[in-house]
Design an enzyme around this catalytic site. Structure first.
Site, PDB file in Angstrom:
ATOM      1  N   CYS A   1      27.340 -73.074 -30.091  1.00  0.00           N
ATOM      2  CA  CYS A   1      28.405 -74.070 -30.240  1.00  0.00           C
ATOM      3  C   CYS A   1      29.733 -73.499 -29.772  1.00  0.00           C
ATOM      4  O   CYS A   1      30.641 -74.243 -29.411  1.00  0.00           O
ATOM      5  CB  CYS A   1      28.493 -74.500 -31.688  1.00  0.00           C
ATOM      6  SG  CYS A   1      28.601 -73.100 -32.795  1.00  0.00           S
TER       7      CYS A   1
ATOM      8  N   GLU B   1      29.924 -78.752 -39.266  1.00  0.00           N
ATOM      9  CA  GLU B   1      30.214 -77.963 -38.070  1.00  0.00           C
ATOM     10  C   GLU B   1      29.417 -78.571 -36.928  1.00  0.00           C
ATOM     11  O   GLU B   1      28.188 -78.636 -37.000  1.00  0.00           O
ATOM     12  CB  GLU B   1      29.814 -76.493 -38.269  1.00  0.00           C
ATOM     13  CG  GLU B   1      30.719 -75.732 -39.221  1.00  0.00           C
ATOM     14  CD  GLU B   1      32.175 -75.671 -38.777  1.00  0.00           C
ATOM     15  OE1 GLU B   1      32.463 -75.878 -37.578  1.00  0.00           O
ATOM     16  OE2 GLU B   1      33.029 -75.456 -39.646  1.00  0.00           O
TER      17      GLU B   1
ATOM     18  N   GLU C   1      29.524 -82.005 -24.090  1.00  0.00           N
ATOM     19  CA  GLU C   1      28.779 -80.811 -24.490  1.00  0.00           C
ATOM     20  C   GLU C   1      27.380 -80.871 -23.876  1.00  0.00           C
ATOM     21  O   GLU C   1      26.671 -81.855 -24.047  1.00  0.00           O
ATOM     22  CB  GLU C   1      28.653 -80.718 -26.018  1.00  0.00           C
ATOM     23  CG  GLU C   1      27.947 -79.433 -26.427  1.00  0.00           C
ATOM     24  CD  GLU C   1      27.724 -79.303 -27.932  1.00  0.00           C
ATOM     25  OE1 GLU C   1      27.177 -80.232 -28.536  1.00  0.00           O
ATOM     26  OE2 GLU C   1      28.100 -78.250 -28.476  1.00  0.00           O
TER      27      GLU C   1
ATOM     28  N   LYS D   1      17.273 -77.676 -45.614  1.00  0.00           N
ATOM     29  CA  LYS D   1      16.380 -78.225 -44.591  1.00  0.00           C
ATOM     30  C   LYS D   1      16.689 -77.587 -43.236  1.00  0.00           C
ATOM     31  O   LYS D   1      17.717 -77.854 -42.637  1.00  0.00           O
ATOM     32  CB  LYS D   1      16.559 -79.742 -44.469  1.00  0.00           C
ATOM     33  CG  LYS D   1      15.443 -80.359 -43.650  1.00  0.00           C
ATOM     34  CD  LYS D   1      15.820 -81.678 -43.015  1.00  0.00           C
ATOM     35  CE  LYS D   1      16.324 -81.539 -41.610  1.00  0.00           C
ATOM     36  NZ  LYS D   1      15.411 -80.918 -40.644  1.00  0.00           N
TER      37      LYS D   1
ATOM     38  N   GLY E   1      26.380 -85.475 -37.319  1.00  0.00           N
ATOM     39  CA  GLY E   1      27.483 -85.173 -38.224  1.00  0.00           C
ATOM     40  C   GLY E   1      28.255 -86.420 -38.622  1.00  0.00           C
ATOM     41  O   GLY E   1      28.595 -86.617 -39.785  1.00  0.00           O
TER      42      GLY E   1
END
Ligand code: NAD
Length: 483
Positions: free
Chosen positions: A286, A252, A385, A177, A235
């Site tokens: 990232c 990740e 982030e 996906k 995640g």
């Protein structure tokens, strides 16, 4: 240009058009009015069909001849590399990465398939002598089974490639996906895979939302493992559900990667490393360095030169020659960048340059790279982030203070140092808790044939890429035999 509508790939065929009234429009962030392609979204029922097809195909694919797998992977890699310019242009149109970077990403995708074409042939297994008389022990790996692959938007072809290639290589069936912001590169990849000679059901691709398609994949009892790249929030959700379903996971996630610049660094090299790692790919990596930790002796010269270089960066259309920084991927990410700039100012940081939306007739999501100084370690721009070209510079006394500051984060993906001191470089390589450490190189930009991944809130599970990918995509079996 005629507007094309496309669909998901399930059980060896693209789903006939007209199967879904739910349409996704893929837009170009350099020209948000321009629809790149249209897609019929998959839903829960089609997702369940794809998973069932993968399950049916799995036993035979697990027993397939390694040469068959090697040939299929090599075919895919060869075609990706042969069509690199066309695929890079498509990628730049849907994601906003400049063509130079998109070409690098497409090459990496093609080479990942070529790498695993070779890996499929690598003999693997261990023999042991038993502690019991006349018993022989064999240890070898078997495919994990059916794997769900869920990808983010920022590397539309390389991340899918570096997950799909090892999955197929080690005998797994795939339900993939892609992110909804970048379905075109994923569809182009699926179309190439559809002609690689794989039996029906071995590879499936579903274009649709995380909350329905992604969620169905994660919850399905027919799926043995999930390889996910995306935000920490998603995640963590996947980790919880996978634990309930007793599935293997490889996650990740985010980063807040530090780059240390020491007094003894070469100034031009330090500025180049910071500029590249922080702002290229519009900071949407990232592994981007969003914190630069600079010792006092070089701080002012470094900031002055970095600000000068940052102001000179050309922000613009990803397809235009001369553009250094393409647009932000969409309006939501642009708003996020702007809100972090506001938070930085509110908390007392000094904005040296950038941090603004550039008006364009097409309403593009152009944003000038932002450089903050006078940052303190408690500020949100320094801790969270942002996933955009927003860089915080922290001034410190010496290497010891820089090292402590670099470690002061829940994340642990990538970390860098610019120095001419062998002692400090060696210490940093050995003691940094990041999964990837760079010396005199940007924190972003990694090879495709060696392990990729981090620690802490950045990653969970075994490493991606290279020979280490085998750990996730296989299970270990131990057999005992009486002679
Ligand atoms: P995201 O978590 O929003 O989405 C990632 C994927 O998960 C998408 O395909 C999305 O549709 C799907 N998804 C969303 N909700 C889901 C759910 N409830 N169940 C199942 N699937 C779901 O992340 P994003 O915005 O696409 O990507 C940006 C993030 O990815 C950043 O945090 C970045 O750091 C991270 N990232 C990490 C790496 C790495 O290797 N560590 C690489 C690239 C990007």
């Amino acid at each position: 240009m005629t507007l094309v509508t496309k669909s998901s790939y399930v059980d060896g065929a693209f789903i006939p058009l007209g199967s879904s009234a739910d349409i996704l429009e893929n837009r170009n962030p350099s020209h948000p009015g321009e629809v790149v392609e249209r897609f019929e979204r998959a839903g829960q029922v089609l997702t369940e069909q794809a998973i069932a097809a993968a399950r049916r195909a799995q036993p035979a694919w697990a027993r397939s001849n390694p040469q068959q797998r090697a040939d299929a992977l090599d075919f895919i890699g060869t075609e990706i590399l042969a069509r690199r310019e066309e695929l890079a242009t498509l990628l730049a149109r849907e994601e906003g990465k400049v063509v130079r970077e998109a070409l690098g990403e497409v090459d990496r995708a093609g080479r990942s398939f070529k790498f695993y074409a070779q890996e499929a042939l690598r003999a693997e297994g261990e023999k042991y002598q038993s502690v019991r008389q006349d018993v022989a022990i064999d240890v070898f790996s078997q495919p994990l089974g059916v794997v769900g692959i869920i990808a983010p938007w920022n590397f539309p072809i390389a991340i899918p490639a570096w997950k799909i290639a090892p999955a197929l290589c080690f005998g797994n069936c795939v339900v993939f996906k892609p992110a909804e912001l970048v379905p075109s590169s994923a569809w182009a990849l699926a179309e190439i895979i559809s002609r690689a000679g794989l039996p029906a059901g071995v590879f499936n691709m579903l274009i649709g939302p995380g909350r329905s398609v992604g969620d169905t994949i994660i919850r399905s009892p027919l799926v043995d493992g999930i390889s996910f790249t995306g935000s920490e929030h998603t995640g963590r959700q996947i980790a919880r559900l996978a634990a309930e379903g007793m599935k293997k996971v490889q996650l990740e996630m985010g980063g807040k990667n530090p780059l240390i610049v020491l007094d003894d660094a070469d100034l031009e090299q330090a500025v180049e490393v910071a500029l590249n790692g922080s702002f290229y790919s519009t900071g949407q990596r990232c592994t981007a360095s969003s914190r630069v930790i600079v010792t006092a002796g070089i701080h002012d010269a470094f900031v002055a030169r970095l600000a000068e270089r940052t102001r000179a960066l050309q922000v613009g259309d990803a397809l235009q020659a001369g553009t250094d920084i393409g647009p932000v991927v969409d309006s939501r990410q642009l708003e996020q960048n702007l809100s972090y700039v506001a938070a930085g100012l509110e908390q007392g940081a000094k904005l040296e340059c950038g941090g603004e939306r550039i008006d364009s007739p097409a309403g593009a999501y152009f944003f000038t790279p932002a450089l903050f100084t006078e940052v303190t370690a408690g500020m949100r721009i320094y801790r969270e982030e942002i996933f955009g070209p927003v860089l915080s510079v922290l001034k410190v006394r010496d290497y010891e203070e820089a090292f402590t500051a670099a470690e002061d984060t829940a994340f642990g993906l990538s970390a860098g140092i610019v120095t001419t001191s062998l002692r400090h470089a060696e210490h940093f390589k050995r003691h940094s808790s990041a999964g990837m450490v760079m010396v005199n190189l940007p924190t972003a930009g990694v090879d495709y044939h060696v392990p990729f991944g981090g620690n802490g809130a950045s990653s969970l599970g075994s490493r991606e890429q290279g020979t280490h990918a085998r750990q996730f995509f296989t299970r270990v079996k131990t057999t005992y035999q009486l002679a």
